[in-house]
Design a protein around this motif. Structure first.
Motif, mmCIF file in Angstrom:
data_model
loop_
_atom_site.group_PDB
_atom_site.id
_atom_site.type_symbol
_atom_site.label_atom_id
_atom_site.label_comp_id
_atom_site.label_asym_id
_atom_site.label_seq_id
_atom_site.Cartn_x
_atom_site.Cartn_y
_atom_site.Cartn_z
ATOM 1 N N PRO A 13 23.659 32.545 -10.827
ATOM 2 C CA PRO A 13 22.801 31.743 -9.945
ATOM 3 C C PRO A 13 21.359 32.232 -9.930
ATOM 4 C CG PRO A 13 24.396 33.047 -8.693
ATOM 5 C CD PRO A 13 24.753 33.208 -10.125
ATOM 6 N N GLU A 14 21.159 33.540 -10.145
ATOM 7 C CA GLU A 14 19.791 34.067 -10.164
ATOM 8 C C GLU A 14 18.977 33.406 -11.282
ATOM 9 O OE1 GLU A 14 17.222 38.055 -11.110
ATOM 10 O OE2 GLU A 14 19.343 37.964 -11.639
ATOM 11 N N TYR A 15 19.619 33.261 -12.462
ATOM 12 C CA TYR A 15 18.939 32.670 -13.608
ATOM 13 C C TYR A 15 18.620 31.200 -13.352
ATOM 14 C CZ TYR A 15 20.385 36.805 -16.270
ATOM 15 O OH TYR A 15 20.582 38.077 -16.726
ATOM 16 N N LEU A 16 19.603 30.498 -12.766
ATOM 17 C CA LEU A 16 19.399 29.066 -12.526
ATOM 18 C C LEU A 16 18.249 28.851 -11.560
ATOM 19 C CD1 LEU A 16 23.064 27.725 -12.292
ATOM 20 C CD2 LEU A 16 21.483 27.636 -14.219
ATOM 21 N N LEU A 17 18.224 29.696 -10.524
ATOM 22 C CA LEU A 17 17.162 29.605 -9.529
ATOM 23 C C LEU A 17 15.807 29.857 -10.182
ATOM 24 C CD1 LEU A 17 17.088 29.176 -6.434
ATOM 25 C CD2 LEU A 17 16.800 31.641 -6.215
ATOM 26 N N LEU A 18 15.764 30.871 -11.051
ATOM 27 C CA LEU A 18 14.527 31.243 -11.737
ATOM 28 C C LEU A 18 14.026 30.097 -12.620
ATOM 29 C CD1 LEU A 18 13.105 33.959 -11.500
ATOM 30 C CD2 LEU A 18 14.107 34.597 -13.681
ATOM 31 N N LEU A 19 14.979 29.458 -13.320
ATOM 32 C CA LEU A 19 14.600 28.327 -14.173
ATOM 33 C C LEU A 19 14.033 27.188 -13.334
ATOM 34 C CD1 LEU A 19 17.505 28.125 -16.784
ATOM 35 C CD2 LEU A 19 15.137 28.737 -17.227
ATOM 36 N N GLY A 20 14.675 26.944 -12.189
ATOM 37 C CA GLY A 20 14.204 25.878 -11.297
ATOM 38 C C GLY A 20 12.810 26.166 -10.781
ATOM 39 N N GLU A 21 12.607 27.407 -10.313
ATOM 40 C CA GLU A 21 11.287 27.797 -9.814
ATOM 41 C C GLU A 21 10.237 27.678 -10.910
ATOM 42 O OE1 GLU A 21 11.231 31.716 -8.121
ATOM 43 O OE2 GLU A 21 12.793 31.209 -6.669
ATOM 44 N N GLY A 22 10.600 28.191 -12.095
ATOM 45 C CA GLY A 22 9.666 28.150 -13.223
ATOM 46 C C GLY A 22 9.274 26.729 -13.565
ATOM 47 N N ALA A 23 10.278 25.833 -13.591
ATOM 48 C CA ALA A 23 9.990 24.432 -13.915
ATOM 49 C C ALA A 23 9.051 23.833 -12.872
ATOM 50 C CB ALA A 23 11.285 23.636 -13.979
ATOM 51 N N ALA A 24 9.284 24.183 -11.592
ATOM 52 C CA ALA A 24 8.428 23.660 -10.525
ATOM 53 C C ALA A 24 6.994 24.168 -10.691
ATOM 54 C CB ALA A 24 8.985 24.070 -9.164
ATOM 55 N N VAL A 25 6.852 25.475 -11.004
ATOM 56 C CA VAL A 25 5.512 26.039 -11.191
ATOM 57 C C VAL A 25 4.809 25.369 -12.367
ATOM 58 C CG1 VAL A 25 4.256 28.141 -11.853
ATOM 59 C CG2 VAL A 25 6.053 28.262 -10.142
ATOM 60 N N SER A 26 5.536 25.207 -13.486
ATOM 61 C CA SER A 26 4.959 24.544 -14.657
ATOM 62 C C SER A 26 4.477 23.145 -14.305
ATOM 63 C CB SER A 26 5.991 24.442 -15.781
ATOM 64 O OG SER A 26 6.063 25.652 -16.474
ATOM 65 N N ALA A 27 5.367 22.380 -13.624
ATOM 66 C CA ALA A 27 5.025 20.997 -13.281
ATOM 67 C C ALA A 27 3.825 20.966 -12.344
ATOM 68 C CB ALA A 27 6.222 20.311 -12.633
ATOM 69 N N PHE A 28 3.848 21.836 -11.333
ATOM 70 C CA PHE A 28 2.785 21.854 -10.334
ATOM 71 C C PHE A 28 1.432 22.172 -10.976
ATOM 72 C CE2 PHE A 28 0.351 24.113 -7.023
ATOM 73 C CZ PHE A 28 0.308 23.115 -6.064
ATOM 74 N N LEU A 29 1.382 23.271 -11.751
ATOM 75 C CA LEU A 29 0.113 23.678 -12.358
ATOM 76 C C LEU A 29 -0.385 22.635 -13.357
ATOM 77 C CD1 LEU A 29 0.494 27.526 -12.887
ATOM 78 C CD2 LEU A 29 -0.812 26.320 -11.156
ATOM 79 N N THR A 30 0.551 21.995 -14.082
ATOM 80 C CA THR A 30 0.141 20.970 -15.036
ATOM 81 C C THR A 30 -0.468 19.771 -14.314
ATOM 82 O OG1 THR A 30 1.971 21.626 -16.439
ATOM 83 C CG2 THR A 30 0.881 19.579 -16.989
ATOM 84 N N VAL A 31 0.193 19.343 -13.232
ATOM 85 C CA VAL A 31 -0.291 18.153 -12.519
ATOM 86 C C VAL A 31 -1.648 18.438 -11.869
ATOM 87 C CG1 VAL A 31 0.155 16.640 -10.553
ATOM 88 C CG2 VAL A 31 1.985 17.161 -12.152
ATOM 89 N N ILE A 32 -1.758 19.582 -11.171
ATOM 90 C CA ILE A 32 -3.025 19.909 -10.511
ATOM 91 C C ILE A 32 -4.116 20.157 -11.559
ATOM 92 C CG2 ILE A 32 -4.184 21.450 -8.886
ATOM 93 C CD1 ILE A 32 -2.024 19.960 -7.525
ATOM 94 N N GLY A 33 -3.763 20.912 -12.590
ATOM 95 C CA GLY A 33 -4.728 21.161 -13.664
ATOM 96 C C GLY A 33 -5.162 19.870 -14.323
ATOM 97 N N GLY A 34 -4.209 18.964 -14.543
ATOM 98 C CA GLY A 34 -4.532 17.672 -15.141
ATOM 99 C C GLY A 34 -5.449 16.857 -14.241
ATOM 100 N N ALA A 35 -5.171 16.888 -12.918
ATOM 101 C CA ALA A 35 -5.988 16.113 -11.972
ATOM 102 C C ALA A 35 -7.412 16.669 -11.922
ATOM 103 C CB ALA A 35 -5.347 16.150 -10.580
ATOM 104 N N LEU A 36 -7.527 18.007 -11.804
ATOM 105 C CA LEU A 36 -8.860 18.615 -11.790
ATOM 106 C C LEU A 36 -9.589 18.362 -13.115
ATOM 107 C CD1 LEU A 36 -8.093 22.079 -10.122
ATOM 108 C CD2 LEU A 36 -9.309 20.138 -9.107
ATOM 109 N N GLY A 37 -8.829 18.475 -14.203
ATOM 110 C CA GLY A 37 -9.406 18.220 -15.520
ATOM 111 C C GLY A 37 -9.905 16.796 -15.631
ATOM 112 N N PHE A 38 -9.151 15.854 -15.040
ATOM 113 C CA PHE A 38 -9.541 14.446 -15.108
ATOM 114 C C PHE A 38 -10.844 14.212 -14.345
ATOM 115 C CE2 PHE A 38 -9.302 9.978 -13.773
ATOM 116 C CZ PHE A 38 -9.163 9.391 -15.016
ATOM 117 N N VAL A 39 -10.967 14.854 -13.168
ATOM 118 C CA VAL A 39 -12.195 14.713 -12.373
ATOM 119 C C VAL A 39 -13.386 15.265 -13.157
ATOM 120 C CG1 VAL A 39 -13.372 15.454 -10.266
ATOM 121 C CG2 VAL A 39 -10.964 14.797 -10.183
#
Lengths: 226, 236
Positions: A13-39
């Motif tokens: 479960p530790e690994y699964l949790l880590l993968l989930g967190e990592g995916a969320a961080v990747s998605a979050f930074l990509t979306v925010i970075g993309g939005a700031l980049g677009f501006v």
């Protein structure tokens, strides 16, 4: 000879949790970075479209430089070079976000420039005839058309850039790639780990694509009606 | 050469510059391997994807989709770290990095080339058939010369993408410009601070990539491209 044991990673479960967190961080930074980049890209493309003296050539040099150097070099400079030079220290994720925004902005700016160039001069003239100031003409008339015309390109560029964001793990951001490297170093099941990671990246890219498709339909209803 | 740099720029810094330029050749070699290998596989994939064999077409459409959708970093990890574990073998970084970049390149180039071939109007095929030419003759004499004209600019533009892609190979132990520069950036030698070394590396990458970008743009203006979208994606 083959020794595939996916369950070893999946049962922890530790690994699964880590993968989930990592995916969320990747998605979050990509979306925010993309939005700031677009501006930022909006401003860059406006500077270049109106050929603003001094600033337009600078914008062009910036865009060309970013587009012709690897993201990882830019990111290391932002994360380790600038803080040393200017004497500040942000958290890893903030450095990564800055690097991603700068990187995204150059690619988006190039696409938007092509979009703006594709709009007939009659549109700018009409805006001027209505007595709109330049910035209103740009934001209300030229820019929406450029984005509408270039949405598929922006969309695929965003997906492509999302797939390159794994390098932010190299400066210690706990994104999806970092989670994979961590699990790999613990479990020694390299193939299973990176195969899983690849599948997650592809699924996330497809989800982004679907979401952007929905956004396109919502945003550009006026285009279909016309 | 080495002595010149050392005497020109002072001892430690001269060696840094020399080592960076020395490592740049491995970046170039890896890019060439990827481009030539990817081009070769790409030609085969393209040939199958425009051929009349429908089930093979589907298989190779999946191949293209797969290697276009998978992040290059993950390909490197899978081939450089995953493959050795899976088969219990030693894998040379040249082999792993070369293979990952080759597969990645082949998918992109075959997509560009297929796009170029399919954008030649269908009437050209019919014209060829009306003249009594065989499929191979139609392809070689009529379609490919026109497709070549459309495909050349995005192909050159994609080389920029490959050169930038090689910067990730250091992660699996490949000693290219990125690896050497990163090693110096972590060293206490004065003049190799990260804010000096990374701009220097960026300038080297830029001097490799920008001429190709300019060439691609020039070709695009002269010969046209598959589409504005294809050009943009290829130069990304």
């Amino acid at each position: 000879m083959f020794d595939l044991r996916f369950f070893e990673i999946y049962r922890n479960p530790e690994y699964l949790l880590l993968l989930g967190e990592g995916a969320a961080v990747s998605a979050f930074l990509t979306v925010i970075g993309g939005a700031l980049g677009f501006v930022l890209a909006t401003n860059l493309s406006a500077l270049r479209h109106y050929k603003v003296p001094i600033l337009a050539p600078i914008a062009t040099i910036y865009v060309e430089f970013i587009r012709n150097t690897p993201l990882i070099v830019q990111m290391f400079f932002v994360a380790f070079g600038l803080p040393l030079l200017l004497g500040y220290q942000w958290p890893f994720w903030a450095h990564a976000l800055l690097a991603l925004s700068l990187n995204f902005s150059a690619y988006f700016a190039e696409i938007l420039r092509a979009g703006l160039a594709g709009i007939g001069t009659g549109q700018s003239e009409a805006a001027a005839a209505l007595g709109l100031p330049t910035w209103l003409g740009f934001s209300k008339i030229l820019f929406p058309q450029a984005v509408a015309a270039m949405f598929p390109s922006l969309n695929s560029q965003f997906i492509f850039l999302f797939l390159t964001t794994g390098v932010i793990s190299e400066i210690g951001v706990t994104d999806l790639t970092w989670a994979g490297l961590y699990i790999d170093s613990r479990s020694f099941r390299s193939f299973e780990v990176f195969f899983t990671l690849t599948v997650i990246y592809v699924l996330m890219a497809l989800s982004f694509k679907a979401l952007l498709g929905l956004a396109h339909d919502q945003l550009f209803k006026w285009k279909a009606v016309r | 050469m080495k002595d010149l740099f050392v005497s020109l720029l002072g001892k430690p810094f001269g060696i840094v510059v020399f080592q960076l330029l020395e490592a740049t050749q491995f970046t170039i070699y890896l890019s060439l391997i990827a481009f030539l290998g990817g081009g070769l596989i790409g030609v085969c994939v393209t040939a199958i994807r425009v051929s009349p064999m429908s089930w093979l077409r589907t298989v190779f459409a999946a191949y293209t989709w797969l290697f276009q959708s998978v992040p290059l970093l993950m390909l490197l990890f899978l081939l450089g770290l995953g493959m050795p574990r899976l088969f219990a073998i030693q894998v040379d970084p040249w082999f792993a990095a070369g293979l990952a970049l080759t597969l990645y390149t082949s998918a992109y180039l075959s997509e560009v080339w297929r796009g170029a071939i399919t954008s030649v109007p269908l009437g050209q095929h019919e014209g060829g058939r009306a003249l009594g030419l065989a499929f191979a003759q139609i392809m070689i004499l009529i379609i490919l010369p026109q497709a070549f004209r459309l495909a050349i600019a995005p192909t050159v533009g994609f080389m920029v993408q490959i050169i930038k892609g090689t910067s990730l190979a250091y992660i699996i132990g490949f000693h290219d410009l990125m690896a050497i520069g990163k090693r110096w950036a972590n060293s206490p030698v004065p003049g190799t601070q990260p804010f000096v070394i990374y701009p220097m590396m960026a300038m080297i990458y830029f001097s490799l990539c920008y001429p190709l970008s300019l060439w691609a743009r020039h070709l695009e203006k002269r010969l046209g491209s598959t589409s504005s979208k294809g050009g943009a994606a290829a130069a990304a």
